[in-house]
Design an enzyme around this catalytic site. Sequence first.
Site, PDB file in Angstrom:
ATOM      1  N   PHE A  30      35.990   5.712  17.770  1.00  0.00           N
ATOM      2  CA  PHE A  30      37.276   6.080  18.376  1.00  0.00           C
ATOM      3  C   PHE A  30      38.489   5.441  17.698  1.00  0.00           C
ATOM      4  O   PHE A  30      39.589   5.950  17.808  1.00  0.00           O
ATOM      5  CB  PHE A  30      37.283   5.694  19.860  1.00  0.00           C
ATOM      6  CG  PHE A  30      36.069   6.200  20.587  1.00  0.00           C
ATOM      7  CD1 PHE A  30      35.889   7.576  20.801  1.00  0.00           C
ATOM      8  CD2 PHE A  30      35.086   5.329  21.019  1.00  0.00           C
ATOM      9  CE1 PHE A  30      34.753   8.046  21.447  1.00  0.00           C
ATOM     10  CE2 PHE A  30      33.954   5.806  21.665  1.00  0.00           C
ATOM     11  CZ  PHE A  30      33.776   7.163  21.875  1.00  0.00           C
TER      12      PHE A  30
ATOM     13  N   ARG B  86      29.592  -1.418  30.582  1.00  0.00           N
ATOM     14  CA  ARG B  86      30.550  -2.075  31.451  1.00  0.00           C
ATOM     15  C   ARG B  86      30.947  -1.148  32.598  1.00  0.00           C
ATOM     16  O   ARG B  86      31.135  -1.589  33.738  1.00  0.00           O
ATOM     17  CB  ARG B  86      31.793  -2.511  30.686  1.00  0.00           C
ATOM     18  CG  ARG B  86      32.743  -3.275  31.592  1.00  0.00           C
ATOM     19  CD  ARG B  86      33.854  -3.933  30.867  1.00  0.00           C
ATOM     20  NE  ARG B  86      34.884  -2.971  30.496  1.00  0.00           N
ATOM     21  CZ  ARG B  86      35.991  -3.295  29.846  1.00  0.00           C
ATOM     22  NH1 ARG B  86      36.182  -4.536  29.483  1.00  0.00           N
ATOM     23  NH2 ARG B  86      36.876  -2.381  29.547  1.00  0.00           N
TER      24      ARG B  86
ATOM     25  N   TYR C 148      30.996 -13.947  18.851  1.00  0.00           N
ATOM     26  CA  TYR C 148      31.357 -13.059  19.949  1.00  0.00           C
ATOM     27  C   TYR C 148      30.820 -13.630  21.240  1.00  0.00           C
ATOM     28  O   TYR C 148      29.661 -14.005  21.305  1.00  0.00           O
ATOM     29  CB  TYR C 148      30.656 -11.724  19.716  1.00  0.00           C
ATOM     30  CG  TYR C 148      31.570 -10.557  19.570  1.00  0.00           C
ATOM     31  CD1 TYR C 148      32.038 -10.171  18.323  1.00  0.00           C
ATOM     32  CD2 TYR C 148      31.945  -9.797  20.687  1.00  0.00           C
ATOM     33  CE1 TYR C 148      32.868  -9.073  18.190  1.00  0.00           C
ATOM     34  CE2 TYR C 148      32.779  -8.703  20.546  1.00  0.00           C
ATOM     35  CZ  TYR C 148      33.242  -8.345  19.298  1.00  0.00           C
ATOM     36  OH  TYR C 148      34.063  -7.264  19.161  1.00  0.00           O
TER      37      TYR C 148
END
Lengths: 583, 682
Positions: free
Chosen positions: A232, A440, A503
């Site tokens: 995206f 999520r 991360y």
Amino acid sequence: ECVEWEVTDGGGSEIMKWNGWGYSDSKFLFNKKGQAEFTGKRYRLSGMIIPGLKDWMEGTFGANLQHKTPATPLLTSSAVQPATLNKAFLEELKSTGIPFSHDAEDRVFRAHGHCLHEIFALREGKFGRVPDMVVWPNCHNDVVKIVELACKHNVCVIPYGGGTSVSSALECPPEETRSIVSLDTSQMNRILWIDEKNLTAHVEAGIVGQDLERLLNESGYCTGHEPDSMEFSSLGGWVATRASGMKKNIYGNIEDLVIHIRMVTPRGVIEKSCQGPRMSTGPDIHHFIMGSEGTLGVVTEVTMKIRPMPEYQKYGSVVFPNFEQGVACLREVAKQRCAPASIRLMDNEQFKFGHALKPQVSSIFTSFLDGLKTFYITKFKGFDPNRLCVATLLFEGDREKVLQHEKQVYDIAAKFGGLAAGEDNGQRGYMLTFVIAYLRDLGMDYYVIGESFETSVPWDRVLDICRNVKARIIQECKDKGVQFPPLSTCRVTQTYDTGACVYFYFAFNYRGLSDPVHVYEQVEHAAREEILANGGSLSHHHGVGKLRKEWMRDTVSNVGVGMLKSVKDYVDPDNIFGNRNLL
Amino acid sequence: MATEAIYPHRDPMLKKRDDFEDMLEERRNSSDLRYALRCYTPVLYKGLAPCKASMLKSMVLQSDQLHHVIGQVSRETGRAADDVQEEASAILEEMAHCLQLSTVRFFAFTLSKVFKTLFRSICVNEEGIQRQAIQEHPVVLLPSHRSYMDFLLMSYILYTYDIALPVIAAGMDFMGMKFVGEMLRMSGAFFIRRSFGGDKLYWSVFSEYVKTMLKNGFAPVEFFLEGTRSRTSKSLTPKLGLLNIVMDPYLKGEVYDINVVPVSISYERILEEALYAREMLGVPKPKESTSGLFKARKVLSEDYGSIHVYFGQPVSVRSLAQGRVNRCQFNLVPRHIPRRPSEEIQSFVNDSAYRLVRAQEENMVLKPWVLLASLLLQNHHQDQTAGQKRGMVLEELTAQAVWLRDMFREYGAFLHWPDHVPPSEVVSSSLSLHRGLVRVCEGRVQLAVEQGGQVKPGEPHSTVTPEEELLSQAVIVLSCASYRNQGLHVFLRPALLASAINAASSNLKQEVFNSFSFLRNMFSNEFILCPGATVQDFEEACYLLVKTGALQVTQQELLVTERGQRTVAFLTSMLDPFLQGYQVVCRFLCEEATENLTEKQFVPAVRKFIIKHLLAGRLRYTEVLSSDLQKNSLAALLRLGAVQKIKAAEQGTLKVNKVMVNSLEDTLGGRLPTQKAVGARL
């Protein structure tokens, strides 16, 4: 490899979710039997049952399928603030013929990135300040016209690429009283030329990662720039945030890939006059542009390095007895400068999470084999299932060299107690990268909120920062009244000569909290403080946006901030690019 | 003045404290041998197996820090790196503990026997012990230090409760006792030299050794914040070296947190009681020797009452540092390169150290004897002034003790006064335990000084000179004072305020505060007064005096109430010996200090001066003879710049600013108002 490419059109909103991640047709849900499945057809996991996910969610978060927190299904336009339009600007814009819209849905769609608080608000049907209109320039010259008009009529312009920001960079400053125009670059998505002699491609900045790769592939080339958001995110966005790709070990990060940038600013167009591979002409002006986060102008065209498509790709994975050994191995690999295209090390919690996301196996034989592998690693090799961790690998190049390279890396791993754990585990690890963002949304259906954030840190600090930040998250959650133990996990995703990119993922069950987003933000804030106190950077590739700008001064010093400010003051004295990121 | 600042008053009465249990009770009822040989399985930090001593040594020798320093030393001195490495290895050999369970078991057995003969009970708060046993983070144990017993006692307790045994920083002087030294080493002690100022290599080996143990959580690290045994029972101002070292791994992010546990050990009777008094009177400290220890043991074959050990609330270093230390300061230099701590960190460690010592003080158990000693001392001084030797009527002493008990309780003291026993019995049992120090005769109680009053010159008095006579009296007085000192922290702030009210020329709050601030500053080497907390201390003192009805505070003034007179008088006379003592030291410096008075000569010279004054009857407080007080006052004068150390060829000499010392003396004596005396300095 794992994604069925499809060109996303500019409007986007029909095939994309308006209040969650990614494609409308792809999402996790619990079916009538209470089993998790992933819908759609786009991904390797699509259409599959994931038997372990329910138990993992219940076990990890104390989530319960009976306790749902569904999102507001439809966008109610009446809840959106009416547009503040600048009549004169609008009139002149109409005369240029550049398409625009002040439809509520279009405006809301471009008013946010993917920070937790942004998505949480959307799911509740709450909208703050949103752009007053959206324009879709078709080419560089259109952008020049729009920016000229914006300056003339004192209109605030916020560039919008793929909308995948996780730094609050796309949020409209609530104090902005001028009309805000979202400049959507999605129509500027062409490859303008490919130069096979110099191995460069000149591309419009609105192109989305997966389209760029697919189109180049058709000519036998690739850029090799694959950030996790590449489905995206746009080229212009990469430049504006200093993006990093998974395969940077071979291809480099965005700053290594870019040869030439064209940006439209209120002062005019900035670009270099030639395409020499390196120049000694004072400070590199590209570095004012890269990471400027839409505060100086709009990147319209970029010349990038391209490479012939790799002949051969091979995934791999290594199991280590513990995270410490894993990090030591990655450090050694970096020291010997033999890192594969990608090498990532997950901690034990993420390993378990990856395990929970295994799709239902089709044959008894595969499950038998899995059992055998587990037995070998835990019982025969004596790895503690609560300590072991996994590195996933991706090799690229010509076949022979890949095999040679692979052997070299596995030999190093063996010195640190690492056992090769197969291609399949490696490949699944990378596939999860793309679907993890969808997860999520599933969590948010069941009182679970979470986020990831990153940093970069010198090698000698890697273990300390991982331990301390994870512990800080757990402690803060406890202190802030979170009723259930949070998920607090990390992975090392990139290696450099002198350090690594780390991360962190954290998520918790917010049942019993009156203001979960606030609690979440406090914990994230504390975690960032902990990162900084442990020698980590403010960001490795997500950028600063508005979310992290309070730490900019400490990060780059007063003089540093002054330098950046003076550039901003010169380039954009009227703050036309008024998203207020960074400074 | 910022006295209006809101200071969070915690009512000291509300302080929650754990219950005690007597460890010796079980020892009296079951086999010591079985106890010594029982299965010992402490919970380990993160489930790590304890590290072998040899492995620990090699970890230290291979550490980045030591490598760096060895390289540095080798470059600076031109010695071969191998050579320096060998020296490091030898230092480590000299230092390292080699904890062996068998030795611990040996001690468990013998100490059980010894403790049972010496002490009535050893009371510990089991909850506190269990609290620190939760080994989520590395643990540092910080016991108070009043006796040689302290660290054996600590290990003994932890062994009993099946808690991981600590490694303990001990002074090299123990190593003088050949056999004992090795025994202690095998029970977990490691030895550090008393001074190694500029020795980079030594410091590096030492700090790396401690940090390696701590970071990896191999064992709790134990050391004494006070640095040495307090001879006076007052807490000593903390030494920062080791605290700096143990906080470093947190500050550099090498561990998530460190738990520091203040432990308060209070002895009803201190084994070294008379030893300490003699030492402070100038009988030089005997070098620790094994035979000396045995001799001591012979003397000590009597009743030493009970011991109370209180494990305080663990203090998280992370929470201490929250908002105080910016840990980013370690980002730009590799963490293994030793650097001087920044000012920010020095002041943080210093403040933390004071907080921890105060935490130790707060949890010190006080026995009724502490009150009695305070009252008897005051009475002794009054008698001396009046030239009498009457002592106190027992009933009067009891009544006053009850009064003082109630005051102590209101001030939040951790007082163990058995309420179910009639006060008269409490008093008499206390007196009998300390019969070496007091004499009860015809219903009157007084200190057991051989001869009260002064010896008239010329009068034949066997072979004892007046000076010897004085010193032997002083032994008793100083011993008594050390028990009074146990309770000093309870009323120190109110006492400073009471003295300030006395000294101030008016009742104006501002003036009293100035006077308070002066005294507090003057005495900050003598007592535990956290740096920079003048306003808090003042507020706390006001709060306590107001609460007990001794003081009224109005917008402008502080007024002592009718019923407060007695309290204020008591508090003032508690502090008076110190006030007098500091004045005498000042007088000495003004009158007798010569140009080339060295630091070494200071104590003997001032002692001579004081003896002269005492014998002449110009000074009433024998306890001023304490070298501790003399050294502290010198330290205060040095700190205030009234005396300067001049580096000379052989020893440092003291250069006295007589004008300043004189005005300090006058201010202490209330002959000069505070502001004029020291001006902006305060």
